[in-house]
Design a protein around this motif. Structure first.
Motif, PDB file in Angstrom:
ATOM      1  N   LYS A 173     -16.144 -18.057  25.154  1.00 14.82           N
ATOM      2  CA  LYS A 173     -17.179 -19.001  25.577  1.00 14.82           C
ATOM      3  C   LYS A 173     -18.143 -19.271  24.437  1.00 14.82           C
ATOM      4  CE  LYS A 173     -19.091 -21.599  28.701  1.00 14.82           C
ATOM      5  NZ  LYS A 173     -18.389 -22.817  29.170  1.00 14.82           N
ATOM      6  N   THR A 174     -18.467 -18.236  23.678  1.00 11.52           N
ATOM      7  CA  THR A 174     -19.359 -18.403  22.530  1.00 11.52           C
ATOM      8  C   THR A 174     -18.776 -17.674  21.331  1.00 11.52           C
ATOM      9  OG1 THR A 174     -20.669 -16.434  23.107  1.00 11.52           O
ATOM     10  CG2 THR A 174     -21.408 -18.566  23.989  1.00 11.52           C
ATOM     11  N   ALA A 175     -19.077 -18.165  20.141  1.00 16.06           N
ATOM     12  CA  ALA A 175     -18.625 -17.531  18.905  1.00 16.06           C
ATOM     13  C   ALA A 175     -19.695 -17.709  17.843  1.00 16.06           C
ATOM     14  CB  ALA A 175     -17.302 -18.132  18.432  1.00 16.06           C
ATOM     15  N   THR A 176     -20.135 -16.598  17.260  1.00 11.14           N
ATOM     16  CA  THR A 176     -21.104 -16.636  16.161  1.00 11.14           C
ATOM     17  C   THR A 176     -20.484 -15.972  14.946  1.00 11.14           C
ATOM     18  OG1 THR A 176     -22.987 -16.556  17.693  1.00 11.14           O
ATOM     19  CG2 THR A 176     -23.405 -15.987  15.391  1.00 11.14           C
ATOM     20  N   LEU A 177     -20.269 -16.741  13.893  1.00 10.53           N
ATOM     21  CA  LEU A 177     -19.684 -16.245  12.653  1.00 10.53           C
ATOM     22  C   LEU A 177     -20.736 -16.322  11.564  1.00 10.53           C
ATOM     23  CD1 LEU A 177     -17.237 -17.246  14.420  1.00 10.53           C
ATOM     24  CD2 LEU A 177     -16.045 -17.700  12.283  1.00 10.53           C
ATOM     25  N   THR A 178     -20.881 -15.246  10.805  1.00 10.76           N
ATOM     26  CA  THR A 178     -21.810 -15.232   9.673  1.00 10.76           C
ATOM     27  C   THR A 178     -21.055 -14.822   8.416  1.00 10.76           C
ATOM     28  OG1 THR A 178     -22.465 -12.951  10.217  1.00 10.76           O
ATOM     29  CG2 THR A 178     -23.829 -14.725  11.100  1.00 10.76           C
ATOM     30  N   LYS A 179     -21.628 -15.201   7.269  1.00 14.04           N
ATOM     31  CA  LYS A 179     -21.009 -14.941   5.957  1.00 14.04           C
ATOM     32  C   LYS A 179     -19.567 -15.452   5.933  1.00 14.04           C
ATOM     33  CE  LYS A 179     -22.196 -10.569   6.146  1.00 14.04           C
ATOM     34  NZ  LYS A 179     -22.386  -9.132   5.779  1.00 14.04           N
ATOM     35  N   VAL A 180     -19.416 -16.716   6.284  1.00 12.50           N
ATOM     36  CA  VAL A 180     -18.095 -17.329   6.440  1.00 12.50           C
ATOM     37  C   VAL A 180     -17.500 -17.671   5.078  1.00 12.50           C
ATOM     38  CG1 VAL A 180     -16.813 -19.265   7.413  1.00 12.50           C
ATOM     39  CG2 VAL A 180     -18.756 -18.286   8.672  1.00 12.50           C
ATOM     40  N   ARG A 181     -16.238 -17.281   4.881  1.00 13.53           N
ATOM     41  CA  ARG A 181     -15.452 -17.643   3.699  1.00 13.53           C
ATOM     42  C   ARG A 181     -14.073 -18.060   4.207  1.00 13.53           C
ATOM     43  NH1 ARG A 181     -19.877 -17.240   2.411  1.00 13.53           N
ATOM     44  NH2 ARG A 181     -20.835 -16.131   0.659  1.00 13.53           N
ATOM     45  N   GLN A 182     -13.698 -19.312   3.975  1.00  9.20           N
ATOM     46  CA  GLN A 182     -12.505 -19.848   4.618  1.00  9.20           C
ATOM     47  C   GLN A 182     -11.721 -20.754   3.675  1.00  9.20           C
ATOM     48  OE1 GLN A 182     -12.776 -21.800   8.706  1.00  9.20           O
ATOM     49  NE2 GLN A 182     -12.488 -23.604   7.437  1.00  9.20           N
ATOM     50  N   LYS A 183     -10.386 -20.649   3.781  1.00 12.92           N
ATOM     51  CA  LYS A 183      -9.498 -21.621   3.159  1.00 12.92           C
ATOM     52  C   LYS A 183      -8.806 -22.389   4.277  1.00 12.92           C
ATOM     53  CE  LYS A 183      -8.493 -19.080  -1.109  1.00 12.92           C
ATOM     54  NZ  LYS A 183      -7.432 -18.439  -1.942  1.00 12.92           N
ATOM     55  N   ALA A 184      -8.765 -23.694   4.158  1.00 14.11           N
ATOM     56  CA  ALA A 184      -8.220 -24.531   5.235  1.00 14.11           C
ATOM     57  C   ALA A 184      -7.406 -25.673   4.647  1.00 14.11           C
ATOM     58  CB  ALA A 184      -9.347 -25.077   6.104  1.00 14.11           C
ATOM     59  N   TRP A 185      -6.498 -26.178   5.488  1.00 15.53           N
ATOM     60  CA  TRP A 185      -5.682 -27.328   5.107  1.00 15.53           C
ATOM     61  C   TRP A 185      -6.238 -28.624   5.667  1.00 15.53           C
ATOM     62  CZ3 TRP A 185      -2.139 -27.208   1.413  1.00 15.53           C
ATOM     63  CH2 TRP A 185      -1.577 -25.970   1.057  1.00 15.53           C
ATOM     64  N   ALA A 186      -6.974 -28.557   6.768  1.00 16.82           N
ATOM     65  CA  ALA A 186      -7.495 -29.781   7.371  1.00 16.82           C
ATOM     66  C   ALA A 186      -8.629 -29.447   8.329  1.00 16.82           C
ATOM     67  CB  ALA A 186      -6.393 -30.535   8.121  1.00 16.82           C
ATOM     68  N   THR A 187      -9.509 -30.415   8.530  1.00 22.58           N
ATOM     69  CA  THR A 187     -10.564 -30.351   9.543  1.00 22.58           C
ATOM     70  C   THR A 187     -10.624 -31.704  10.235  1.00 22.58           C
ATOM     71  OG1 THR A 187     -11.906 -28.763   8.284  1.00 22.58           O
ATOM     72  CG2 THR A 187     -13.020 -30.035   9.977  1.00 22.58           C
ATOM     73  N   THR A 188     -10.648 -31.698  11.560  1.00 21.80           N
ATOM     74  CA  THR A 188     -10.828 -32.939  12.307  1.00 21.80           C
ATOM     75  C   THR A 188     -11.950 -32.725  13.320  1.00 21.80           C
ATOM     76  OG1 THR A 188      -9.147 -32.304  13.940  1.00 21.80           O
ATOM     77  CG2 THR A 188      -8.409 -33.631  12.076  1.00 21.80           C
ATOM     78  N   ALA A 189     -12.686 -33.792  13.614  1.00 22.12           N
ATOM     79  CA  ALA A 189     -13.795 -33.681  14.562  1.00 22.12           C
ATOM     80  C   ALA A 189     -14.027 -35.020  15.234  1.00 22.12           C
ATOM     81  CB  ALA A 189     -15.065 -33.226  13.847  1.00 22.12           C
ATOM     82  N   GLY A 190     -14.504 -34.954  16.478  1.00 23.29           N
ATOM     83  CA  GLY A 190     -14.881 -36.172  17.170  1.00 23.29           C
ATOM     84  C   GLY A 190     -16.059 -36.828  16.479  1.00 23.29           C
ATOM     85  N   THR A 191     -17.097 -36.049  16.230  1.00 23.81           N
ATOM     86  CA  THR A 191     -18.232 -36.478  15.409  1.00 23.81           C
ATOM     87  C   THR A 191     -18.664 -35.300  14.549  1.00 23.81           C
ATOM     88  OG1 THR A 191     -19.871 -35.870  17.097  1.00 23.81           O
ATOM     89  CG2 THR A 191     -19.070 -38.147  17.103  1.00 23.81           C
ATOM     90  N   PHE A 192     -19.171 -35.591  13.357  1.00 27.24           N
ATOM     91  CA  PHE A 192     -19.645 -34.550  12.448  1.00 27.24           C
ATOM     92  C   PHE A 192     -20.921 -35.083  11.803  1.00 27.24           C
ATOM     93  CE2 PHE A 192     -17.533 -30.999   9.734  1.00 27.24           C
ATOM     94  CZ  PHE A 192     -18.674 -30.232   9.849  1.00 27.24           C
ATOM     95  N   THR A 193     -22.057 -34.513  12.193  1.00 27.17           N
ATOM     96  CA  THR A 193     -23.354 -34.923  11.655  1.00 27.17           C
ATOM     97  C   THR A 193     -23.706 -34.021  10.480  1.00 27.17           C
ATOM     98  OG1 THR A 193     -24.050 -35.617  13.861  1.00 27.17           O
ATOM     99  CG2 THR A 193     -25.780 -35.311  12.213  1.00 27.17           C
ATOM    100  N   LEU A 194     -23.924 -34.635   9.297  1.00 27.54           N
ATOM    101  CA  LEU A 194     -24.118 -33.888   8.056  1.00 27.54           C
ATOM    102  C   LEU A 194     -25.499 -34.188   7.487  1.00 27.54           C
ATOM    103  CD1 LEU A 194     -20.631 -34.714   6.467  1.00 27.54           C
ATOM    104  CD2 LEU A 194     -21.235 -32.707   7.838  1.00 27.54           C
ATOM    105  N   PRO A 195     -26.531 -33.425   7.863  1.00 26.65           N
ATOM    106  CA  PRO A 195     -27.880 -33.691   7.345  1.00 26.65           C
ATOM    107  C   PRO A 195     -27.998 -33.280   5.876  1.00 26.65           C
ATOM    108  CG  PRO A 195     -27.884 -31.710   8.689  1.00 26.65           C
ATOM    109  CD  PRO A 195     -26.510 -32.303   8.813  1.00 26.65           C
ATOM    110  N   ASP A 196     -28.789 -34.042   5.118  1.00 29.69           N
ATOM    111  CA  ASP A 196     -29.042 -33.735   3.701  1.00 29.69           C
ATOM    112  C   ASP A 196     -27.741 -33.569   2.926  1.00 29.69           C
ATOM    113  OD1 ASP A 196     -31.966 -33.546   3.990  1.00 29.69           O
ATOM    114  OD2 ASP A 196     -31.513 -31.752   5.165  1.00 29.69           O
TER     115      ASP A 196
END
Length: 213
Positions: A173-196
């Motif tokens: 139901k909930t997930a909190t991740l800290t100190k994230v280090r990730q390798k990925a092949w793709a990211t998709t999103a319905g909307t992605f708000t990117l401030p600054d």
């Protein structure tokens, strides 16, 4: 590992919770060849790095799949086992994404930063095709070993990646991740708000983080 755990659960290395799913991906290539899985689109021939101070998500789903890769030779395909992590909503603080590309002028690094001035980046209906993930994690209301095609998932599997609904998955139901280090092949999103938003090109290798030796 107990199949169903309620409440908050902590792992120093978040990738450890996916050991059963990672083992399942050993047979994913066979499943793809037999038509058991379908890739939603062809990914590029490069993975990319993402780091973040924190990712706070709701209605998480994770399951094993395969990302189909494009190659310079049109008659050849590449396949990359991945863990697909989906969230109904995710708030990401101090996010950095980087990609190092070889050019005739030497290596060039594309680096994107957002959510680093007090307002987090916010993604809705986001799916991450993950190859590697290290983080500290706290998961709430966790179910491990749920069929990926189970209709009770609050976040549905990513379209085009799941033909065999009996695949291993887990949800929280909930997930909190800290100190994230990730390798990925793709990211998709319905909307992605990117401030600054800050997007830069640098000469040389300047990834968001260095691999551990």
């Amino acid at each position: 590992m107990i199949s169903q755990i309620r409440g908050g659960t902590r792992w120093k290395r978040f990738a450890l919770v996916m050991v059963p799913s990672i083992a399942a991906t050993a047979a994913v290539g066979v499943g793809l060849a037999q038509g058991a899985l379908a890739a939603s689109f062809s990914v590029s021939g490069q993975d990319f790095k993402v780091s973040a101070d924190s990712l706070v998500g709701t209605d998480m789903i994770q399951y094993g799949s395969v990302a189909q890769g494009a190659t310079l030779e049109s008659d050849k395909k590449s396949y990359h086992p991945v863990i697909i992590s989906g969230f109904k909503e995710a708030k990401i603080t101090n996010m950095c994404q980087s990609l190092v590309t070889k050019t005739p002028l030497g290596n060039i690094t594309m680096q994107l930063k957002t959510g680093h001035k007090g307002s987090p980046a916010v993604a809705k209906n986001i799916y991450l095709d993950v190859a590697e993930l290290d983080a500290d994690a706290v998961l709430g209301d966790l179910d491990i070993g749920v069929a990926a095609g189970d209709g009770s998932h609050a976040t549905k599997p990513k379209e085009g990646t799941l033909a065999d609904g009996a695949l291993f998955s887990q949800r929280a139901k909930t997930a909190t991740l800290t100190k994230v280090r990730q390798k990925a092949w793709a990211t998709t999103a319905g909307t992605f708000t990117l401030p600054d938003l800050n997007l830069r090109l640098y000469g040389g290798d300047k990834p968001c983080y260095q691999d551990e030796k």
